[in-house]
Design a protein around this motif. Structure first.
Motif, mmCIF file in Angstrom:
data_model
loop_
_atom_site.group_PDB
_atom_site.id
_atom_site.type_symbol
_atom_site.label_atom_id
_atom_site.label_comp_id
_atom_site.label_asym_id
_atom_site.label_seq_id
_atom_site.Cartn_x
_atom_site.Cartn_y
_atom_site.Cartn_z
ATOM 1 N N GLN A 112 82.820 17.251 -45.949
ATOM 2 C CA GLN A 112 83.504 16.406 -46.930
ATOM 3 C C GLN A 112 83.166 16.850 -48.357
ATOM 4 O O GLN A 112 84.027 16.925 -49.229
ATOM 5 C CB GLN A 112 83.107 14.939 -46.737
ATOM 6 C CG GLN A 112 83.275 14.398 -45.327
ATOM 7 C CD GLN A 112 84.706 14.033 -45.001
ATOM 8 O OE1 GLN A 112 85.596 14.886 -44.996
ATOM 9 N NE2 GLN A 112 84.936 12.778 -44.718
ATOM 10 N N PHE A 113 81.877 17.107 -48.567
ATOM 11 C CA PHE A 113 81.403 17.501 -49.890
ATOM 12 C C PHE A 113 82.046 18.810 -50.348
ATOM 13 O O PHE A 113 82.543 18.919 -51.473
ATOM 14 C CB PHE A 113 79.876 17.645 -49.859
ATOM 15 C CG PHE A 113 79.281 18.149 -51.134
ATOM 16 C CD1 PHE A 113 78.986 17.279 -52.169
ATOM 17 C CD2 PHE A 113 79.024 19.503 -51.314
ATOM 18 C CE1 PHE A 113 78.439 17.740 -53.359
ATOM 19 C CE2 PHE A 113 78.478 19.977 -52.487
ATOM 20 C CZ PHE A 113 78.184 19.094 -53.518
ATOM 21 N N ILE A 114 82.048 19.813 -49.475
ATOM 22 C CA ILE A 114 82.601 21.122 -49.829
ATOM 23 C C ILE A 114 84.091 21.025 -50.125
ATOM 24 O O ILE A 114 84.603 21.625 -51.081
ATOM 25 C CB ILE A 114 82.339 22.139 -48.699
ATOM 26 C CG1 ILE A 114 80.837 22.430 -48.601
ATOM 27 C CG2 ILE A 114 83.106 23.434 -48.927
ATOM 28 C CD1 ILE A 114 80.444 23.218 -47.372
ATOM 29 N N VAL A 115 84.799 20.250 -49.330
ATOM 30 C CA VAL A 115 86.245 20.083 -49.522
ATOM 31 C C VAL A 115 86.545 19.522 -50.904
ATOM 32 O O VAL A 115 87.392 20.033 -51.644
ATOM 33 C CB VAL A 115 86.831 19.171 -48.426
ATOM 34 C CG1 VAL A 115 88.226 18.692 -48.810
ATOM 35 C CG2 VAL A 115 86.890 19.913 -47.090
ATOM 36 N N VAL A 116 85.840 18.456 -51.283
ATOM 37 C CA VAL A 116 86.120 17.783 -52.557
ATOM 38 C C VAL A 116 85.578 18.584 -53.738
ATOM 39 O O VAL A 116 86.236 18.702 -54.779
ATOM 40 C CB VAL A 116 85.522 16.361 -52.555
ATOM 41 C CG1 VAL A 116 85.692 15.702 -53.915
ATOM 42 C CG2 VAL A 116 86.193 15.513 -51.491
ATOM 43 N N TYR A 117 84.390 19.147 -53.600
ATOM 44 C CA TYR A 117 83.750 19.844 -54.720
ATOM 45 C C TYR A 117 84.578 21.035 -55.195
ATOM 46 O O TYR A 117 84.585 21.359 -56.389
ATOM 47 C CB TYR A 117 82.360 20.310 -54.308
ATOM 48 C CG TYR A 117 81.515 20.788 -55.468
ATOM 49 C CD1 TYR A 117 80.817 19.864 -56.251
ATOM 50 C CD2 TYR A 117 81.422 22.133 -55.797
ATOM 51 C CE1 TYR A 117 80.049 20.282 -57.315
ATOM 52 C CE2 TYR A 117 80.651 22.560 -56.864
ATOM 53 C CZ TYR A 117 79.965 21.627 -57.626
ATOM 54 O OH TYR A 117 79.205 22.042 -58.688
ATOM 55 N N ASN A 118 85.283 21.683 -54.287
ATOM 56 C CA ASN A 118 86.059 22.871 -54.642
ATOM 57 C C ASN A 118 87.487 22.565 -55.099
ATOM 58 O O ASN A 118 88.253 23.479 -55.385
ATOM 59 C CB ASN A 118 86.109 23.838 -53.445
ATOM 60 C CG ASN A 118 84.768 24.495 -53.203
ATOM 61 O OD1 ASN A 118 84.074 24.884 -54.134
ATOM 62 N ND2 ASN A 118 84.371 24.602 -51.941
ATOM 63 N N LEU A 119 87.839 21.279 -55.152
ATOM 64 C CA LEU A 119 89.167 20.914 -55.645
ATOM 65 C C LEU A 119 89.190 20.924 -57.169
ATOM 66 O O LEU A 119 88.185 20.621 -57.818
ATOM 67 C CB LEU A 119 89.555 19.515 -55.144
ATOM 68 C CG LEU A 119 89.891 19.379 -53.662
ATOM 69 C CD1 LEU A 119 90.112 17.910 -53.314
ATOM 70 C CD2 LEU A 119 91.129 20.194 -53.295
ATOM 71 N N PRO A 120 90.338 21.254 -57.771
ATOM 72 C CA PRO A 120 90.444 21.202 -59.238
ATOM 73 C C PRO A 120 90.741 19.783 -59.724
ATOM 74 O O PRO A 120 91.658 19.133 -59.232
ATOM 75 C CB PRO A 120 91.623 22.138 -59.525
ATOM 76 C CG PRO A 120 92.481 22.049 -58.310
ATOM 77 C CD PRO A 120 91.551 21.826 -57.149
#
Length: 312
Positions: free
Chosen positions: A158-166
């Motif tokens: 979940q963290f990786i998905v959101v953190y890499n969003l602009p």
């Protein structure tokens, strides 16, 4: 370090309500809930740790669940309580990501721990002659580690998905916590595919585990027909507590995450229920219907009172 496409350094949380009078009432209510949650869960941990008679795997897992509930509540409630006193509720991008990770770590670990707690009565009732061999201390510790590793894997995804969003513009989150769907709606990109991965991760996990738990309890209840009336009564009391906790936790989670990226007005209320109310209710559910826990609490209270009154 934030990507160049990310111009957002902080988010604004709209919270549960904008009415100052209602916020004051909620402040008192949630403060009381947090106190009750921490006292209740830590009391269970202390009682089980200090009582040799509560050394079975069931109570080991119950102590672990209480600790997880205390972590879960602490990840949500202190920030919410402080925000109810603030006119503008802000949280930095980094703090929001950490908050998201901790909430999903403790929630995910609890999902897997509830599976272990269902496995214990299954072995006790369906394989009673092999119970002590199967559910030894080493196995219990392994199941606890698996629960935390499972929660970590779920949360890290979940963290990786959101953190890499602009995030390049809107920064107002219509929620009181940093959660997946409210954040996905603020991203400056098409999040349809990302939303499906979230459903596959959180939604599928909750749904599959919930179905497996219901099946296991169905098997347990079916096998109770061969037990004595006293054995059935005790097993039904234990399973009834477990099933209540499972339903209270999983039904709101399934509604929240088994759907495309979208936010509904009821989402905040459901989030309050499974992140705030359920951790408070778990100690009550497990202790009110468990005579061994209540007797151990009375003995512990008596020992503490004796030590306090004992002169130096």
């Amino acid at each position: 370090m934030m990507t160049e496409r990310n111009n957002v350094t902080e988010f604004v949380l709209l919270g549960l309500t904008q009415d100052p009078d209602v916020q004051k009432v909620l402040f008192i209510l949630f403060l009381l809930i947090y106190i009750v949650t921490m006292v209740g869960n830590l009391l269970i941990v202390t009682t089980i740790t200090a009582s040799p008679s509560l050394g079975s795997p069931m109570y080991f897992f119950l102590a672990c669940l209480s600790l997880m509930d205390a972590v879960y509540a602490t990840a949500v409630l202190p920030k919410l309580i402080m925000d109810l006193l603030c006119e503008v509720k802000t949280i930095s991008f980094q703090a929001c990501m950490v908050h998201l990770f901790i909430v999903h770590l403790s929630g995910g670990a609890e999902v897997f721990l509830l599976v272990a707690m269902a496995y214990d009565p299954y072995v006790a009732i369906c394989k009673p002659l092999h119970y002590l061999i199967i559910m030894n201390r080493r196995v219990c510790r392994i199941l606890l580690v698996v629960a935390w590793v499972g929660g970590f894997g779920h949360s890290a995804f979940q963290f990786i998905v959101v953190y890499n969003l602009p995030f390049c513009g809107p920064n107002v989150i219509d929620h009181f916590i940093c959660d997946m769907f409210p954040l996905l709606e603020l991203a400056c990109t098409d999040t349809y595919v990302v939303g499906l991965t979230v459903v596959a991760n959180a939604g599928a996990m909750c749904t599959v585990v919930f179905i497996l738990l219901l099946i296991s309890y169905g098997i347990i209840l079916n096998n109770l027909q061969t037990h004595s009336q006293e054995g059935r009564r005790k097993a039904l009391s234990t399973c009834g507590s477990h099933i209540t906790v499972v339903v209270l936790f999983f039904v709101p989670c399934i509604f929240m995450y088994v759907r495309p990226v979208s936010n509904f007005p009821i989402d905040k209320s459901l989030t309050v229920f499974y992140t705030i109310v359920t951790p408070m209710l778990n100690p009550l559910i497990y202790t009110l219907r468990n005579s061994e826990m209540k007797n151990s609490m009375r003995r512990l209270r008596g020992e503490v009172s004796t030590r306090i009154r004992k002169p130096y």
